[in-house]
Each structure stands twice: as C-alpha cells, then as structure tokens.
Design a protein around this motif. Structure first.
Motif, PDB file in Angstrom:
ATOM      1  N   VAL A   1     -14.679  -7.206 -58.340  1.00 39.23           N
ATOM      2  CA  VAL A   1     -13.589  -7.627 -59.219  1.00 39.23           C
ATOM      3  C   VAL A   1     -12.576  -6.488 -59.206  1.00 39.23           C
ATOM      4  CG1 VAL A   1     -12.934  -8.274 -61.562  1.00 39.23           C
ATOM      5  CG2 VAL A   1     -15.110  -9.073 -60.614  1.00 39.23           C
ATOM      6  N   TRP A   2     -11.381  -6.771 -58.716  1.00 41.47           N
ATOM      7  CA  TRP A   2     -10.337  -5.761 -58.536  1.00 41.47           C
ATOM      8  C   TRP A   2      -9.295  -5.907 -59.641  1.00 41.47           C
ATOM      9  CZ3 TRP A   2     -10.599  -1.931 -54.917  1.00 41.47           C
ATOM     10  CH2 TRP A   2     -11.612  -2.051 -53.973  1.00 41.47           C
ATOM     11  N   GLY A   3      -9.631  -5.436 -60.823  1.00 45.79           N
ATOM     12  CA  GLY A   3      -8.737  -5.522 -61.967  1.00 45.79           C
ATOM     13  C   GLY A   3      -9.513  -5.917 -63.206  1.00 45.79           C
ATOM     14  N   ALA A   4      -8.774  -6.108 -64.271  1.00 47.05           N
ATOM     15  CA  ALA A   4      -9.379  -6.335 -65.577  1.00 47.05           C
ATOM     16  C   ALA A   4      -9.783  -7.797 -65.784  1.00 47.05           C
ATOM     17  CB  ALA A   4      -8.406  -5.923 -66.674  1.00 47.05           C
ATOM     18  N   PRO A   5     -11.058  -8.053 -66.096  1.00 48.34           N
ATOM     19  CA  PRO A   5     -11.451  -9.395 -66.527  1.00 48.34           C
ATOM     20  C   PRO A   5     -10.753  -9.747 -67.838  1.00 48.34           C
ATOM     21  CG  PRO A   5     -13.377  -8.058 -65.983  1.00 48.34           C
ATOM     22  CD  PRO A   5     -12.190  -7.139 -66.028  1.00 48.34           C
ATOM     23  N   ASP A   6     -10.725 -11.022 -68.171  1.00 55.01           N
ATOM     24  CA  ASP A   6     -10.150 -11.446 -69.450  1.00 55.01           C
ATOM     25  C   ASP A   6     -11.057 -11.047 -70.615  1.00 55.01           C
ATOM     26  OD1 ASP A   6      -7.732 -13.422 -68.789  1.00 55.01           O
ATOM     27  OD2 ASP A   6      -9.309 -13.698 -67.294  1.00 55.01           O
ATOM     28  N   LEU A   7     -12.368 -11.179 -70.403  1.00 59.03           N
ATOM     29  CA  LEU A   7     -13.368 -10.916 -71.445  1.00 59.03           C
ATOM     30  C   LEU A   7     -14.534 -10.174 -70.818  1.00 59.03           C
ATOM     31  CD1 LEU A   7     -14.852 -11.528 -74.239  1.00 59.03           C
ATOM     32  CD2 LEU A   7     -15.606 -13.648 -73.157  1.00 59.03           C
ATOM     33  N   VAL A   8     -14.998  -9.122 -71.494  1.00 55.24           N
ATOM     34  CA  VAL A   8     -16.214  -8.426 -71.063  1.00 55.24           C
ATOM     35  C   VAL A   8     -17.190  -8.394 -72.230  1.00 55.24           C
ATOM     36  CG1 VAL A   8     -15.078  -6.999 -69.317  1.00 55.24           C
ATOM     37  CG2 VAL A   8     -15.334  -6.119 -71.641  1.00 55.24           C
ATOM     38  N   VAL A   9     -18.478  -8.412 -71.890  1.00 52.01           N
ATOM     39  CA  VAL A   9     -19.542  -8.320 -72.881  1.00 52.01           C
ATOM     40  C   VAL A   9     -20.410  -7.134 -72.510  1.00 52.01           C
ATOM     41  CG1 VAL A   9     -21.513  -9.476 -73.962  1.00 52.01           C
ATOM     42  CG2 VAL A   9     -19.548 -10.836 -73.176  1.00 52.01           C
ATOM     43  N   GLU A  10     -20.638  -6.263 -73.469  1.00 47.13           N
ATOM     44  CA  GLU A  10     -21.522  -5.118 -73.287  1.00 47.13           C
ATOM     45  C   GLU A  10     -22.706  -5.265 -74.237  1.00 47.13           C
ATOM     46  OE1 GLU A  10     -21.419  -2.889 -71.033  1.00 47.13           O
ATOM     47  OE2 GLU A  10     -19.347  -2.993 -70.295  1.00 47.13           O
ATOM     48  N   ILE A  11     -23.914  -5.273 -73.686  1.00 45.21           N
ATOM     49  CA  ILE A  11     -25.129  -5.308 -74.489  1.00 45.21           C
ATOM     50  C   ILE A  11     -25.510  -3.854 -74.724  1.00 45.21           C
ATOM     51  CG2 ILE A  11     -27.453  -6.253 -74.733  1.00 45.21           C
ATOM     52  CD1 ILE A  11     -25.222  -8.369 -74.036  1.00 45.21           C
ATOM     53  N   SER A  12     -25.363  -3.417 -75.951  1.00 46.86           N
ATOM     54  CA  SER A  12     -25.524  -2.010 -76.279  1.00 46.86           C
ATOM     55  C   SER A  12     -26.951  -1.687 -76.706  1.00 46.86           C
ATOM     56  CB  SER A  12     -24.563  -1.679 -77.422  1.00 46.86           C
ATOM     57  OG  SER A  12     -24.224  -0.345 -77.404  1.00 46.86           O
ATOM     58  N   SER A  13     -27.408  -0.537 -76.293  1.00 47.47           N
ATOM     59  CA  SER A  13     -28.709  -0.038 -76.728  1.00 47.47           C
ATOM     60  C   SER A  13     -28.472   1.327 -77.375  1.00 47.47           C
ATOM     61  CB  SER A  13     -29.655   0.092 -75.535  1.00 47.47           C
ATOM     62  OG  SER A  13     -29.187   1.102 -74.662  1.00 47.47           O
ATOM     63  N   PRO A  14     -29.454   1.875 -78.069  1.00 48.41           N
ATOM     64  CA  PRO A  14     -29.235   3.183 -78.688  1.00 48.41           C
ATOM     65  C   PRO A  14     -28.771   4.247 -77.698  1.00 48.41           C
ATOM     66  CG  PRO A  14     -31.223   2.200 -79.562  1.00 48.41           C
ATOM     67  CD  PRO A  14     -30.754   1.305 -78.443  1.00 48.41           C
ATOM     68  N   SER A  15     -29.243   4.181 -76.466  1.00 50.93           N
ATOM     69  CA  SER A  15     -28.866   5.201 -75.488  1.00 50.93           C
ATOM     70  C   SER A  15     -27.469   4.978 -74.895  1.00 50.93           C
ATOM     71  CB  SER A  15     -29.899   5.265 -74.365  1.00 50.93           C
ATOM     72  OG  SER A  15     -29.925   4.049 -73.656  1.00 50.93           O
TER      73      SER A  15
ATOM     74  N   VAL B   1     -13.448  -2.867 -60.444  1.00 49.59           N
ATOM     75  CA  VAL B   1     -12.653  -1.717 -60.026  1.00 49.59           C
ATOM     76  C   VAL B   1     -11.369  -1.727 -60.857  1.00 49.59           C
ATOM     77  CG1 VAL B   1     -11.548  -0.541 -58.095  1.00 49.59           C
ATOM     78  CG2 VAL B   1     -13.620  -1.937 -57.705  1.00 49.59           C
ATOM     79  N   LEU B   2     -11.321  -0.844 -61.831  1.00 52.31           N
ATOM     80  CA  LEU B   2     -10.152  -0.778 -62.706  1.00 52.31           C
ATOM     81  C   LEU B   2      -9.083   0.152 -62.136  1.00 52.31           C
ATOM     82  CD1 LEU B   2     -11.830  -0.676 -66.234  1.00 52.31           C
ATOM     83  CD2 LEU B   2     -10.729  -2.619 -65.098  1.00 52.31           C
ATOM     84  N   ASP B   3      -9.501   1.209 -61.453  1.00 48.42           N
ATOM     85  CA  ASP B   3      -8.565   2.180 -60.905  1.00 48.42           C
ATOM     86  C   ASP B   3      -9.169   2.754 -59.631  1.00 48.42           C
ATOM     87  OD1 ASP B   3      -6.886   4.356 -60.342  1.00 48.42           O
ATOM     88  OD2 ASP B   3      -6.616   4.853 -62.457  1.00 48.42           O
ATOM     89  N   HIS B   4      -8.832   2.151 -58.492  1.00 52.32           N
ATOM     90  CA  HIS B   4      -9.412   2.563 -57.215  1.00 52.32           C
ATOM     91  C   HIS B   4      -9.113   4.022 -56.869  1.00 52.32           C
ATOM     92  CE1 HIS B   4      -9.875   2.694 -52.778  1.00 52.32           C
ATOM     93  NE2 HIS B   4     -10.986   2.052 -53.085  1.00 52.32           N
ATOM     94  N   PRO B   5      -7.855   4.500 -56.960  1.00 48.33           N
ATOM     95  CA  PRO B   5      -7.575   5.891 -56.600  1.00 48.33           C
ATOM     96  C   PRO B   5      -8.360   6.906 -57.434  1.00 48.33           C
ATOM     97  CG  PRO B   5      -5.529   4.655 -56.766  1.00 48.33           C
ATOM     98  CD  PRO B   5      -6.633   3.760 -57.275  1.00 48.33           C
ATOM     99  N   ASN B   6      -8.637   6.560 -58.678  1.00 39.14           N
ATOM    100  CA  ASN B   6      -9.380   7.470 -59.551  1.00 39.14           C
ATOM    101  C   ASN B   6     -10.862   7.128 -59.637  1.00 39.14           C
ATOM    102  OD1 ASN B   6      -7.254   9.245 -60.398  1.00 39.14           O
ATOM    103  ND2 ASN B   6      -6.420   7.494 -61.506  1.00 39.14           N
ATOM    104  N   ALA B   7     -11.310   6.216 -58.793  1.00 38.06           N
ATOM    105  CA  ALA B   7     -12.724   5.813 -58.715  1.00 38.06           C
ATOM    106  C   ALA B   7     -13.275   5.374 -60.068  1.00 38.06           C
ATOM    107  CB  ALA B   7     -13.566   6.938 -58.123  1.00 38.06           C
TER     108      ALA B   7
END
Length: 146
Positions: free
Chosen positions: A64-78, A36-42
């Motif tokens: 998780v209520w706020g920003a993690p230190d590190l995030v990993v995104e596994i990207s696909s073409p879509s 949850v990065l911004d609760h009021p703005n969902a």
C-alpha cells in the motif's frame, strides 16, 4: 502477536470486510501488509487492519503506497504507547482519515478522527462503534472485541 490479538484482528477484519463488500466501498486488508507512508525516509508501517476506499484504490499495488482511509491497531500493553503516540502521529501526518485503537485489556475501542480536531471517542461494551469513514458501519465494541 498472541492468540487474543489475532482473534480480535480476524473478527474486526471479517466485520469490516463484510460491510465494505455489502456496500461496495473498497478493500479491507490485514497485516502483514506494508503501508509505505514515506518511501525516501523508509517510513513503513503495518496496521493490523486497514480499509482503502475505491477512490484511493490506486495506492494498492505490491504494497500500500500511501495512507489508507481507516486503520485499526490492536493494542497490547507492550505496544500501547507506540500505537497511541508514534503510529497515530505518523498516520495523522500522512493523511489517514481515521484510526481505531482497540485496547484488549480495557475492552474498549477508541476512535480517532485524525484530520479533525474532534475529541477522541471511546466505545465500551454494548456501545456502537461509529465511523466517519464508514458511516453505515454499526457494531458494538463487544462485537469487535468478544
């Protein structure tokens, strides 16, 4: 997500978790886990893998209520455009320190230093993935993707 995505997610989570536990650095979590990065703005995202340091452990509750230190995104073409543009801009705006974008099609890991103006680093094959957030982490892109 399809099997290749899940296989890589599991591999990265296992490598990060082992490293984080060996060095007593914090917590590694995997999707589905709401950030949850911004609760009021969902504004709620679900990075594939994330690391939260001991110093920021208070953000881990039911979600998780706020920003993690590190995030990993596994990207696909879509999802590539959404991951690289929208998600990264939100991560940057809300204080995530580092983001790894894993491109399964090109077999590369791109490391983004979000608060800095440093150039993104793309790591291929036997090159070492270097993290500002986890400076002792030293695995090749192939270790993470293969």
């Amino acid at each position: 997500p399809f099997a290749p995505h899940q296989r890589v997610t599991t591999r990265i989570a296992a490598l990060l978790d082992r490293h984080v536990r060996e060095h007593d650095l914090g917590t590694v979590l995997v999707a589905p886990m709401d950030v949850v990065l911004d609760h009021p703005n969902a504004l709620v995202l679900q990075p594939d893998v994330m690391f939260i340091s001991h110093a920021r452990a208070g953000i881990i509750r039911d979600f998780v209520w706020g920003a993690p230190d590190l995030v990993v995104e596994i990207s696909s073409p879509s999802t590539a455009r959404y991951d690289r543009i929208e998600k990264v801009s939100w991560y940057r705006a809300y204080g995530v320190r580092e983001c790894w974008i894993v491109d399964l099609r090109q077999q590369v890991v791109t490391i983004l230093d979000l608060p800095g103006a440093a150039t993104d680093i793309t790591v291929r094959s036997r090159e070492i993935v270097r993290s500002a957030v986890l400076p002792l982490f030293a695995h090749t892109a192939a270790d993470l993707i293969d």
